[in-house]
Design a protein around this motif. Structure first.
Motif, mmCIF file in Angstrom:
data_model
loop_
_atom_site.group_PDB
_atom_site.id
_atom_site.type_symbol
_atom_site.label_atom_id
_atom_site.label_comp_id
_atom_site.label_asym_id
_atom_site.label_seq_id
_atom_site.Cartn_x
_atom_site.Cartn_y
_atom_site.Cartn_z
ATOM 1 N N UNK A 12 0.831 -1.053 -0.182
ATOM 2 C CA UNK A 12 -0.041 0.178 -0.056
ATOM 3 C C UNK A 12 1.085 1.669 0.189
ATOM 4 N N UNK A 13 1.933 1.370 0.806
ATOM 5 C CA UNK A 13 2.805 2.546 0.826
ATOM 6 C C UNK A 13 3.928 2.593 -0.667
ATOM 7 N N UNK A 14 3.810 1.966 -1.119
ATOM 8 C CA UNK A 14 5.027 2.244 -2.637
ATOM 9 C C UNK A 14 3.370 2.527 -3.277
ATOM 10 N N UNK A 15 2.324 1.694 -3.460
ATOM 11 C CA UNK A 15 1.390 2.035 -4.874
ATOM 12 C C UNK A 15 1.228 3.768 -3.831
ATOM 13 N N UNK A 16 0.953 4.506 -2.885
ATOM 14 C CA UNK A 16 1.459 5.706 -2.613
ATOM 15 C C UNK A 16 2.098 6.311 -2.907
ATOM 16 N N UNK A 17 3.667 6.069 -2.470
ATOM 17 C CA UNK A 17 4.508 6.489 -3.332
ATOM 18 C C UNK A 17 4.593 6.727 -4.438
ATOM 19 N N UNK A 18 4.082 5.684 -5.312
ATOM 20 C CA UNK A 18 4.492 5.747 -6.704
ATOM 21 C C UNK A 18 3.722 6.929 -7.239
ATOM 22 N N UNK A 19 2.016 6.628 -6.568
ATOM 23 C CA UNK A 19 1.031 7.771 -6.522
ATOM 24 C C UNK A 19 1.003 9.183 -6.893
ATOM 25 N N UNK A 73 8.699 -0.942 -13.838
ATOM 26 C CA UNK A 73 9.477 -1.535 -13.420
ATOM 27 C C UNK A 73 9.388 -2.428 -12.327
ATOM 28 N N UNK A 74 8.992 -2.143 -11.238
ATOM 29 C CA UNK A 74 9.192 -2.386 -10.239
ATOM 30 C C UNK A 74 7.827 -3.589 -9.962
ATOM 31 N N UNK A 75 7.952 -4.715 -9.789
ATOM 32 C CA UNK A 75 6.462 -5.930 -9.270
ATOM 33 C C UNK A 75 6.691 -5.842 -7.876
ATOM 34 N N UNK A 76 5.227 -6.396 -8.048
ATOM 35 C CA UNK A 76 4.717 -6.700 -6.914
ATOM 36 C C UNK A 76 5.497 -7.936 -6.016
ATOM 37 N N UNK A 128 2.894 -5.813 -12.064
ATOM 38 C CA UNK A 128 4.094 -3.956 -12.085
ATOM 39 C C UNK A 128 2.788 -3.312 -11.568
ATOM 40 N N UNK A 129 3.989 -2.071 -10.723
ATOM 41 C CA UNK A 129 3.254 -1.184 -9.899
ATOM 42 C C UNK A 129 2.822 0.213 -9.884
ATOM 43 N N UNK A 130 2.583 0.557 -11.905
ATOM 44 C CA UNK A 130 2.329 1.347 -12.093
ATOM 45 C C UNK A 130 0.846 0.682 -12.388
ATOM 46 N N UNK A 136 -5.383 2.573 -7.940
ATOM 47 C CA UNK A 136 -6.084 3.661 -7.391
ATOM 48 C C UNK A 136 -6.246 4.602 -7.892
ATOM 49 N N UNK A 137 -6.146 4.707 -8.590
ATOM 50 C CA UNK A 137 -6.948 6.332 -9.071
ATOM 51 C C UNK A 137 -8.060 5.985 -10.113
ATOM 52 N N UNK A 138 -8.424 4.585 -10.756
ATOM 53 C CA UNK A 138 -9.626 4.899 -10.887
ATOM 54 C C UNK A 138 -10.745 4.059 -9.766
ATOM 55 N N UNK A 139 -9.993 3.802 -8.540
ATOM 56 C CA UNK A 139 -10.831 3.564 -7.742
ATOM 57 C C UNK A 139 -10.861 4.360 -6.928
ATOM 58 N N UNK A 140 -9.653 5.232 -7.002
ATOM 59 C CA UNK A 140 -10.025 6.661 -5.329
ATOM 60 C C UNK A 140 -9.303 8.238 -6.340
ATOM 61 N N UNK A 141 -9.844 8.412 -7.333
ATOM 62 C CA UNK A 141 -9.618 9.745 -7.830
ATOM 63 C C UNK A 141 -8.760 10.321 -5.908
ATOM 64 N N UNK A 142 -9.720 10.939 -4.757
ATOM 65 C CA UNK A 142 -9.174 11.630 -4.646
ATOM 66 C C UNK A 142 -7.138 11.466 -3.734
ATOM 67 N N UNK A 143 -7.699 10.510 -3.357
ATOM 68 C CA UNK A 143 -6.290 9.816 -3.021
ATOM 69 C C UNK A 143 -6.171 9.324 -1.626
ATOM 70 N N UNK A 144 -7.597 9.649 -1.178
ATOM 71 C CA UNK A 144 -7.549 9.666 0.530
ATOM 72 C C UNK A 144 -8.115 8.422 0.917
#
Length: 152
Positions: A12-19, A73-76, A128-130, A136-144
């Motif tokens: 979750x933290x890596x998705x947030x960081x990438x975003x 370039x980063x996989x789960x 992949x992380x991207x 994440x953007x599709x499900x939660x556009x606000x990011x919270x």
């Protein structure tokens, strides 16, 4: 196979960081706030991710963390192995020691363990992380991240 909180929260933290680090470094505090994860715990996770060359820290007033590579370039699998170690459900001596195990000659289950291991690794290496950032953007556009959306 059951992932610990290290794997679940770290992903979750890596998705947030990438975003959020595309424009500027992201503080652990901001990830902690968005993901409802303790800053102290995130510091431990980011230390492991940094050791695995998945994130890098930027010092200074506007410092924080950024990805060490592009998200595509980063996989789960990279993330989970950095945080959890091996993802093998069973460590079968038949595959890992020169002498094997005592039951190796007549053991059929070693093929089951190897097939499960291969399937797990193939699956996590293909995501992949991207892809997760887009989802994440599709499900939660606000990011919270609210407790009813990601309480795990």
């Amino acid at each position: 196979m059951k992932l610990s909180t290290k794997g679940r929260y770290g992903l979750r933290a890596m998705i947030d960081l990438a975003r959020y680090s595309e424009e500027e470094p992201v503080s652990i505090g901001s990830v902690a706030l968005r993901q409802n994860i303790s800053e102290r715990y995130l510091e431990q996770l980011f230390a492991l991710l940094k050791k695995a060359d998945l994130v890098k820290s930027i010092r200074g007033a506007s410092g924080g963390y950024v990805l060490a590579k592009k998200a595509e370039e980063i996989s789960v699998g990279d993330i989970l192995r950095a945080l959890e170690g091996s993802l093998e459900p069973v460590k079968c001596a038949a595959f890992y020691s020169e002498e094997g195990c005592m039951a190796s000659d007549g053991c059929v289950t070693k093929y089951v363990w190897q097939k499960i291991n291969d399937s797990i690794n193939q699956t996590v290496n293909e995501i992949m992380l991207d892809e997760l950032v887009r989802e994440s953007r599709d499900l939660n556009p606000e990011g919270e991240c609210t407790s009813h959306k990601c309480n795990q």
